[in-house]
Design a protein around this motif. Structure first.
Motif, PDB file in Angstrom:
ATOM      1  N   LEU A 317      31.612  45.495  46.788  1.00 39.84           N
ATOM      2  CA  LEU A 317      32.633  44.472  47.002  1.00 39.84           C
ATOM      3  C   LEU A 317      32.191  43.153  46.364  1.00 39.84           C
ATOM      4  CD1 LEU A 317      35.258  43.477  48.275  1.00 39.84           C
ATOM      5  CD2 LEU A 317      33.982  43.099  50.408  1.00 39.84           C
ATOM      6  N   GLU A 318      30.933  42.812  46.552  1.00 41.48           N
ATOM      7  CA  GLU A 318      30.385  41.600  45.941  1.00 41.48           C
ATOM      8  C   GLU A 318      30.567  41.645  44.423  1.00 41.48           C
ATOM      9  OE1 GLU A 318      25.844  40.305  45.002  1.00 41.48           O
ATOM     10  OE2 GLU A 318      26.334  40.648  47.104  1.00 41.48           O
ATOM     11  N   GLU A 319      30.220  42.784  43.811  1.00 40.24           N
ATOM     12  CA  GLU A 319      30.348  42.922  42.361  1.00 40.24           C
ATOM     13  C   GLU A 319      31.804  42.834  41.923  1.00 40.24           C
ATOM     14  OE1 GLU A 319      28.536  46.594  41.352  1.00 40.24           O
ATOM     15  OE2 GLU A 319      26.491  45.920  41.746  1.00 40.24           O
ATOM     16  N   THR A 320      32.698  43.399  42.717  1.00 41.81           N
ATOM     17  CA  THR A 320      34.119  43.376  42.355  1.00 41.81           C
ATOM     18  C   THR A 320      34.621  41.949  42.197  1.00 41.81           C
ATOM     19  OG1 THR A 320      34.545  45.501  43.437  1.00 41.81           O
ATOM     20  CG2 THR A 320      36.435  44.034  43.118  1.00 41.81           C
ATOM     21  N   PHE A 321      34.216  41.066  43.108  1.00 40.93           N
ATOM     22  CA  PHE A 321      34.616  39.665  42.996  1.00 40.93           C
ATOM     23  C   PHE A 321      33.818  38.942  41.904  1.00 40.93           C
ATOM     24  CE2 PHE A 321      36.581  40.412  47.107  1.00 40.93           C
ATOM     25  CZ  PHE A 321      37.728  39.638  47.009  1.00 40.93           C
ATOM     26  N   PHE A 322      32.507  39.133  41.895  1.00 41.41           N
ATOM     27  CA  PHE A 322      31.644  38.420  40.956  1.00 41.41           C
ATOM     28  C   PHE A 322      31.993  38.754  39.509  1.00 41.41           C
ATOM     29  CE2 PHE A 322      27.810  36.292  39.686  1.00 41.41           C
ATOM     30  CZ  PHE A 322      27.337  36.997  38.578  1.00 41.41           C
ATOM     31  N   LEU A 323      32.234  40.032  39.232  1.00 39.34           N
ATOM     32  CA  LEU A 323      32.536  40.450  37.863  1.00 39.34           C
ATOM     33  C   LEU A 323      34.016  40.308  37.538  1.00 39.34           C
ATOM     34  CD1 LEU A 323      30.272  43.646  37.759  1.00 39.34           C
ATOM     35  CD2 LEU A 323      29.801  41.405  36.732  1.00 39.34           C
ATOM     36  N   GLY A 324      34.874  40.671  38.482  1.00 34.37           N
ATOM     37  CA  GLY A 324      36.308  40.625  38.218  1.00 34.37           C
ATOM     38  C   GLY A 324      36.831  39.225  37.986  1.00 34.37           C
ATOM     39  N   LEU A 325      36.266  38.238  38.687  1.00 31.98           N
ATOM     40  CA  LEU A 325      36.715  36.860  38.495  1.00 31.98           C
ATOM     41  C   LEU A 325      36.291  36.276  37.151  1.00 31.98           C
ATOM     42  CD1 LEU A 325      36.303  35.283  42.046  1.00 31.98           C
ATOM     43  CD2 LEU A 325      38.430  35.544  40.748  1.00 31.98           C
ATOM     44  N   ARG A 326      35.366  36.946  36.463  1.00 30.23           N
ATOM     45  CA  ARG A 326      35.011  36.497  35.113  1.00 30.23           C
ATOM     46  C   ARG A 326      36.187  36.695  34.146  1.00 30.23           C
ATOM     47  NH1 ARG A 326      29.770  35.322  34.061  1.00 30.23           N
ATOM     48  NH2 ARG A 326      30.329  35.426  31.850  1.00 30.23           N
ATOM     49  N   ARG A 329      42.328  37.789  33.587  1.00 32.05           N
ATOM     50  CA  ARG A 329      43.375  38.510  34.326  1.00 32.05           C
ATOM     51  C   ARG A 329      43.149  38.421  35.834  1.00 32.05           C
ATOM     52  NH1 ARG A 329      41.830  44.681  32.659  1.00 32.05           N
ATOM     53  NH2 ARG A 329      41.604  43.657  30.648  1.00 32.05           N
ATOM     54  N   GLY A 330      41.912  38.137  36.250  1.00 34.90           N
ATOM     55  CA  GLY A 330      41.597  37.967  37.647  1.00 34.90           C
ATOM     56  C   GLY A 330      41.492  39.277  38.407  1.00 34.90           C
ATOM     57  N   ILE A 331      41.707  39.191  39.715  1.00 33.82           N
ATOM     58  CA  ILE A 331      41.532  40.325  40.623  1.00 33.82           C
ATOM     59  C   ILE A 331      42.812  40.541  41.409  1.00 33.82           C
ATOM     60  CG2 ILE A 331      40.270  41.168  42.649  1.00 33.82           C
ATOM     61  CD1 ILE A 331      37.942  39.383  41.761  1.00 33.82           C
ATOM     62  N   ASN A 332      43.246  41.784  41.477  1.00 33.73           N
ATOM     63  CA  ASN A 332      44.397  42.134  42.305  1.00 33.73           C
ATOM     64  C   ASN A 332      43.896  42.470  43.704  1.00 33.73           C
ATOM     65  OD1 ASN A 332      46.510  43.723  43.631  1.00 33.73           O
ATOM     66  ND2 ASN A 332      47.543  43.633  41.653  1.00 33.73           N
ATOM     67  N   LEU A 333      44.253  41.648  44.675  1.00 32.74           N
ATOM     68  CA  LEU A 333      43.744  41.818  46.029  1.00 32.74           C
ATOM     69  C   LEU A 333      44.241  43.100  46.679  1.00 32.74           C
ATOM     70  CD1 LEU A 333      44.037  38.146  47.339  1.00 32.74           C
ATOM     71  CD2 LEU A 333      42.000  39.328  46.477  1.00 32.74           C
ATOM     72  N   GLN A 364      48.443  33.907  42.544  1.00 41.88           N
ATOM     73  CA  GLN A 364      49.823  34.234  42.186  1.00 41.88           C
ATOM     74  C   GLN A 364      50.130  35.618  42.720  1.00 41.88           C
ATOM     75  OE1 GLN A 364      49.990  33.789  37.911  1.00 41.88           O
ATOM     76  NE2 GLN A 364      50.322  31.589  38.052  1.00 41.88           N
ATOM     77  N   GLY A 365      50.878  35.652  43.808  1.00 46.56           N
ATOM     78  CA  GLY A 365      51.173  36.928  44.442  1.00 46.56           C
ATOM     79  C   GLY A 365      49.900  37.548  44.980  1.00 46.56           C
ATOM     80  N   ASP A 366      49.590  38.747  44.522  1.00 46.78           N
ATOM     81  CA  ASP A 366      48.389  39.443  44.965  1.00 46.78           C
ATOM     82  C   ASP A 366      47.201  39.193  44.053  1.00 46.78           C
ATOM     83  OD1 ASP A 366      49.666  40.635  47.149  1.00 46.78           O
ATOM     84  OD2 ASP A 366      50.408  42.299  45.922  1.00 46.78           O
ATOM     85  N   VAL A 367      47.370  38.378  43.021  1.00 49.91           N
ATOM     86  CA  VAL A 367      46.320  38.190  42.019  1.00 49.91           C
ATOM     87  C   VAL A 367      45.669  36.820  42.190  1.00 49.91           C
ATOM     88  CG1 VAL A 367      45.812  38.012  39.553  1.00 49.91           C
ATOM     89  CG2 VAL A 367      47.424  39.748  40.381  1.00 49.91           C
ATOM     90  N   ILE A 368      44.334  36.815  42.189  1.00 52.89           N
ATOM     91  CA  ILE A 368      43.603  35.547  42.145  1.00 52.89           C
ATOM     92  C   ILE A 368      42.808  35.498  40.846  1.00 52.89           C
ATOM     93  CG2 ILE A 368      43.444  35.322  44.654  1.00 52.89           C
ATOM     94  CD1 ILE A 368      40.462  36.179  44.381  1.00 52.89           C
ATOM     95  N   ARG A 369      42.717  34.295  40.293  1.00 54.97           N
ATOM     96  CA  ARG A 369      41.948  34.117  39.057  1.00 54.97           C
ATOM     97  C   ARG A 369      41.391  32.704  39.025  1.00 54.97           C
ATOM     98  NH1 ARG A 369      47.283  34.545  37.356  1.00 54.97           N
ATOM     99  NH2 ARG A 369      46.916  36.653  36.593  1.00 54.97           N
TER     100      ARG A 369
END
Length: 394
Positions: A317-326, A329-333, A364-369
Motif C-alpha cells: 500500500l505504501e508503494e502504491t501511493f509513493f510510486l503512483g503519485l509520481r 495520471r495519479g492514483i485511482n482510489l 478529481q472524483g476518485d483520482v488524486i494527483r
C-alpha cells in the motif's frame, strides 16, 4: 504479465561529481569477468526466483541497460549479454530495448552493434548543453558531440531517444538553463528526463555542498529556490513544445513514454542483473518479493547472494501511493480500495484532505494527483503517506 529486465553496467569513463550511483571507473580487465557473471545470473534466473519464493514468466517486453555507461564495454561483451538474454527469455516483438549512453561513446561500430542487437531506444546523459557546465561536473562531451550522436543514431534507425538534463548544476543560470531546454526541444528527441540536483553525502559534489566548501565548483551551484524555478521552466517549455510531463522527472511526446520505467511506478514485475540491480516479482497468495544485488563490484563478481525482502500488504500500500503519485495520471482510489480494502482509503482521507487544502494534491472524483507545486515538494507529500501505510495490518 511480461517482465522488464534491467542490466546494470557500473563502469564509467569518469566519475561525475554529482553522481550517487553504484558506478565508478574500473580497469577494463574486470569487464569480461563482470559480463560472465551477469550472463551466469541471467541463465540461472529461474532457479534464483524459485529460491526466494517469487514467480515469473519467460515473456519480456522491456530491457534496459543502465549504469554507469554500458557503451564503455567491448562490443563483444554487449553482444554476449544480449545473446544470453535472447536464449533465456522470450522477447516480445514489440519490446522496448533501451541502452544508456554517455555522449562521445557512440562510435560507428558501437551504434551498428546496438542496432544489430535490437536496441530501439537510447538514453543520452547530456545533463547540460552548455559546455562549461557539463565540464564542471566531469562530463567529457561538448554540445556538438550530443548533436552528432543523435544524428548518427537516427541514421542507424534508432530515433526513440531520451535526453537527460539536470537542473542545479554549477554555473547554471536562468539563461543557460533556457538554452539547454531549448536545445533539447530543437533536437526533436521524443523523450526528456529532467532531474533536480540531489544534495546528499553519496556524491562528492553533495558532500562538498553540505560542508560549505568550494571544491567541484560547489560554490557556483544555484540555490534551492532557483533550482526549483529552473525545473518549473522546463516543465512549461517542454509541455508547450508537445513533450508532456507524465512523471515527476519524465516528459514525452505521445506514445513515447518509457515502458520500462512505467513498470517501476506501476509496480509491475521486473528482474535486475548486475551491481546494485533491483527486482520486484509477484509471490504466493497475492504478495510480492523485492530483492537486490550487492552494491559493490567485488561482492557481486564474487557471487554474493541477493538481499531479499517480502513485500507485506502494508508495504505494498505504501508503494502504491509513493510510486503512483509520481505519475501525472495519479492514483485511482477505487482501484486502491479494490486491492487493499475500503479501510485503506479511509485511513488516508484526512491526509489527502490536508494536501488538497494546501494545494499539493488535487482530487478529481476518485483520482488524486500531485499539483505542479506538489511535484516540487513530492518528498514531503510521500513522507506523510508512508507512516500511515505502515499502520495497515499485514
Amino acid at each position: 504479465m511480461p517482465l522488464g529486465l534491467y542490466i546494470s553496467v557500473p563502469f564509467c569513463r569518469t566519475k561525475c561529481s554529482y553522481c550517487n550511483f553504484a558506478s565508478d571507473v574500473f580497469s577494463r580487465s574486470v569487464f569480461q569477468r563482470y559480463a560472465d557473471q551477469v550472463c551466469a545470473d541471467i541463465i540461472r534466473a529461474n532457479a534464483t526466483v524459485s529460491q526466494i519464493g517469487g514467480s515469473t514468466e519467460r515473456a519480456v517486453d522491456s530491457i534496459y541497460f543502465g549504469g554507469g555507461t554500458p557503451t564503455v564495454l567491448d562490443i563483444a561483451q554487449l553482444r554476449q549479454m544480449f545473446v544470453t538474454i535472447s536464449q533465456t527469455f522470450e522477447l516480445r516483438p514489440e519490446a522496448e530495448i533501451t541502452v544508456e549512453c554517455a555522449p562521445g561513446t557512440l562510435t560507428p561500430p558501437v551504434i551498428e552493434a546496438l542496432a544489430s542487437c535490437g536496441v530501439n531506444r537510447v538514453s543520452l546523459g547530456v545533463q547540460s548543453f552548455v559546455d562549461h557546465e557539463a565540464a564542471s561536473v566531469g562530463r567529457l562531451h561538448e554540445r556538438q558531440t550530443v548533436l552528432d550522436d543523435i544524428a548518427n543514431l537516427r541514421a542507424a534507425g534508432i530515433s526513440n531517444i531520451n535526453v537527460d538534463l539536470i537542473a542545479g548544476l554549477p554555473h547554471q543560470t536562468v539563461d543557460s538553463w533556457a538554452f539547454s531546454v531549448e536545445q533539447t526541444i530543437a533536437t526533436e528527441a521524443p523523450h526528456a528526463s529532467v532531474y533536480m540536483l540531489e544534495v546528499d553525502e553519496d556524491s562528492r559534489l553533495g558532500r562538498e555542498l553540505l560542508a560549505g566548501g568550494t571544491r567541484y565548483h560547489a560554490h557556483f551551484v544555484p540555490d534551492e529556490d532557483l533550482t526549483a524555478d529552473l525545473y518549473s521552466m522546463a516543465c512549461e517549455r517542454l509541455g508547450a513544445a508537445g513533450v508532456d510531463q507524465y512523471e515527476i522527472s519524465n516528459f514525452a511526446r505521445s506514445r513515447y513514454e518509457s515502458r520500462h520505467n512505467l513498470k517501476y511506478w506501476m509496480r509491475q514485475p521486473y528482474l535486475g542483473f548486475g551491481v546494485d540491480a533491483h527486482s520486484m516479482l509477484p509471490a504466493s497468495a497475492g504478495s510480492a518479493v523485492r530483492f537486490s544485488m550487492p552494491d559493490s563490484l567485488e561482492a557481486y563478481v564474487a557471487g554474493a547472494p541477493p538481499d531479499c525482502q517480502q513485500v507485506t500488504p502494508a508495504a505494498a500500500l505504501e508503494e502504491t501511493f509513493f510510486l503512483g503519485l509520481r505519475l501525472n495520471r495519479g492514483i485511482n482510489l477505487r482501484d486502491v480500495a479494490a486491492e487493499f480494502g475500503e479501510d485503506a482509503i479511509t485511513g488516508f482521507s484526512e491526509t489527502i484532505a490536508d494536501f488538497v487544502r494546501i494545494g499539493l494534491v488535487e482530487n478529481q472524483g476518485d483520482v488524486i494527483r500531485l499539483t505542479p507545486r506538489g511535484r516540487l515538494l513530492s518528498n514531503e507529500v510521500f513522507e506523510r503517506f508512508i507512516p500511515q501505510a505502515g499502520e495497515v495490518p499485514a
